[in-house]
Design an enzyme around this catalytic site. Sequence first.
Site, PDB file in Angstrom:
ATOM      1  N   ASN A 208       0.852  -1.200   0.000  1.00 17.68           N
ATOM      2  CA  ASN A 208       0.000   0.000   0.000  1.00 17.68           C
ATOM      3  C   ASN A 208       0.885   1.246   0.000  1.00 17.68           C
ATOM      4  O   ASN A 208       2.109   1.147   0.039  1.00 17.68           O
ATOM      5  CB  ASN A 208      -0.955  -0.030   1.192  1.00 17.68           C
ATOM      6  CG  ASN A 208      -0.205  -0.172   2.490  1.00 17.68           C
ATOM      7  OD1 ASN A 208       0.577   0.691   2.863  1.00 17.68           O
ATOM      8  ND2 ASN A 208      -0.402  -1.289   3.182  1.00 17.68           N
ATOM      9  N   LYS A 284       8.658 -17.181 -10.864  1.00 20.65           N
ATOM     10  CA  LYS A 284       7.846 -16.088 -11.399  1.00 20.65           C
ATOM     11  C   LYS A 284       6.602 -16.654 -12.104  1.00 20.65           C
ATOM     12  O   LYS A 284       6.735 -17.582 -12.915  1.00 20.65           O
ATOM     13  CB  LYS A 284       8.697 -15.302 -12.402  1.00 20.65           C
ATOM     14  CG  LYS A 284       8.010 -14.090 -12.932  1.00 20.65           C
ATOM     15  CD  LYS A 284       8.859 -13.395 -13.984  1.00 20.65           C
ATOM     16  CE  LYS A 284       8.059 -12.303 -14.633  1.00 20.65           C
ATOM     17  NZ  LYS A 284       8.558 -11.957 -15.944  1.00 20.65           N
ATOM     18  N   PHE A 323      -3.824   3.074  14.790  1.00 21.13           N
ATOM     19  CA  PHE A 323      -4.121   4.126  13.827  1.00 21.13           C
ATOM     20  C   PHE A 323      -5.297   3.645  13.003  1.00 21.13           C
ATOM     21  O   PHE A 323      -5.535   2.443  12.905  1.00 21.13           O
ATOM     22  CB  PHE A 323      -2.913   4.376  12.910  1.00 21.13           C
ATOM     23  CG  PHE A 323      -2.033   5.477  13.405  1.00 21.13           C
ATOM     24  CD1 PHE A 323      -1.276   5.302  14.545  1.00 21.13           C
ATOM     25  CD2 PHE A 323      -1.968   6.700  12.739  1.00 21.13           C
ATOM     26  CE1 PHE A 323      -0.463   6.318  15.020  1.00 21.13           C
ATOM     27  CE2 PHE A 323      -1.160   7.726  13.207  1.00 21.13           C
ATOM     28  CZ  PHE A 323      -0.410   7.535  14.347  1.00 21.13           C
ATOM     29  N   LYS A 337     -14.090   1.032  15.205  1.00 22.52           N
ATOM     30  CA  LYS A 337     -12.805   0.320  15.194  1.00 22.52           C
ATOM     31  C   LYS A 337     -12.169   0.254  16.576  1.00 22.52           C
ATOM     32  O   LYS A 337     -11.630  -0.781  16.959  1.00 22.52           O
ATOM     33  CB  LYS A 337     -11.856   1.020  14.218  1.00 22.52           C
ATOM     34  CG  LYS A 337     -11.117   0.050  13.325  1.00 22.52           C
ATOM     35  CD  LYS A 337     -10.350   0.763  12.243  1.00 22.52           C
ATOM     36  CE  LYS A 337     -10.879   0.419  10.872  1.00 22.52           C
ATOM     37  NZ  LYS A 337     -10.135   1.020   9.789  1.00 22.52           N
ATOM     38  N   LYS A 341     -11.238  -3.304  18.184  1.00 20.38           N
ATOM     39  CA  LYS A 341      -9.834  -3.714  18.382  1.00 20.38           C
ATOM     40  C   LYS A 341      -9.472  -3.813  19.865  1.00 20.38           C
ATOM     41  O   LYS A 341      -8.591  -4.560  20.232  1.00 20.38           O
ATOM     42  CB  LYS A 341      -8.897  -2.714  17.709  1.00 20.38           C
ATOM     43  CG  LYS A 341      -9.194  -2.474  16.246  1.00 20.38           C
ATOM     44  CD  LYS A 341      -8.174  -3.117  15.355  1.00 20.38           C
ATOM     45  CE  LYS A 341      -8.476  -2.834  13.889  1.00 20.38           C
ATOM     46  NZ  LYS A 341      -7.638  -3.588  12.981  1.00 20.38           N
TER      47      LYS A 341
END
Length: 395
Positions: A208, A284, A323, A337, A341
């Site tokens: 990301n 690959k 975060f 959240k 969590k």
Amino acid sequence: MLSGKTILIGITGGIAAYKICELIRQLKKSNANVKVICTPNALNFVTKLTLQNLSQNDVAVEEFNIKEWKPEHISLADEADIMLIAPATANTISKIAYGIADNLLTSVACAFSKKMIIAPAMNCNMWNNDAVKNNIKTLRSRGIEILEPENGFLACGYFGKGRLCSIKKIFDAVIENIKYSQLLSGKKVVITSGGTIEDIDPVRYISNYSSGKMGFALANSAKQMGAEVVLITTKDFDAPYKIIKVKSALDMQNALDYEFSTSDIIIMAAAVADYRVKEYSDQKRKKTSNQTITLELVENPDILKGLCEKRQNSQKKPLIIGFCAESENLIENAKTKISKKGCDYLIANDISRTDIGFGSENNEVTILDKNGGMKRLEKASKSVIARQILEYIDE
Ligand code: CTP
């Protein structure tokens, strides 16, 4: 407050040099160990003997006055808790901004990795010179605190901005910074940063856009606040604390498991990939004749949630901060959240904005706590936000 602390004062060649004598007296009265370095020009304004008597230490001027195996610019930098340069001339400011180390003071400044405060004093036209302005900006961006000069009648006969700020202001800044440098002392802070990398085959991966900068800024601030810091990251950073380089979510989880039982604070700033490929290919993957292909993904462990669960049955109960990156309904999603969590605080980040968050130098966040409290931190550099987050959770 200052007992056991070494304050390194660099004096450069400006008329305001004489005012530093009073500052040294005040610091000595507060039990600080004061070390003074002068540029050769500073001694045109104030004598070595005066500074030596007031500081009750040798005054360093020459670069090659080598009395022991460790060069003076390294030992002076190592020994000090904080470095203050006052008055700082345009010349010394500009040299430090460019990393020029052509006398003892600028060499020490170049080797100094802890907190530095600079109090400039110069003619008002010099202060307004674009080159000087840019150099001040550069120093600020590196976390150096600038105590701006004040307006008034200048020794050169001009009236304008350029006078050294008050000795009280400099003294207070030193005290503030020393207090700050002890806020997390005795605590071990473990921080994760960067996006995890989930390999598909030897040439491809899933990841990301996280740059790791927020976690790095938190680690730097925690270090400046006196903590023992461990940064677990997927990015390449160089810093004066323990860095564990990891790649995948599973690597990150292993590193955290290892550090957990000795941690006081854990901050999950990393962007952990929620999924990894079910079967990594050693070779690959070749292009097929199909127009579409399917990659089968399996869920990665929710590391943050796992840490909060582990804490329930553990003797060590670190404070745990997560975060949360959201592109819509920031606060609503963050509230869900934090309870899902089980962490103490959640730092909510709006990733739909391009001026903050991923890759940017700035951030703007809302801190949620497990009791429903909320605190919004206005847009600022990631290092300022990091400092504010740590101060808030340490209250
Ligand atoms: N996190 C984690 N392990 C995961 C995913 C996320 O520990 N597998 C942590 C992150 O480090 C962050 C927090 O959980 O501190 C929230 O991450 P975020 O990506 O916002 O949330 P997710 O739990 O992944 O939920 P979603 O992607 O659905 O928003």
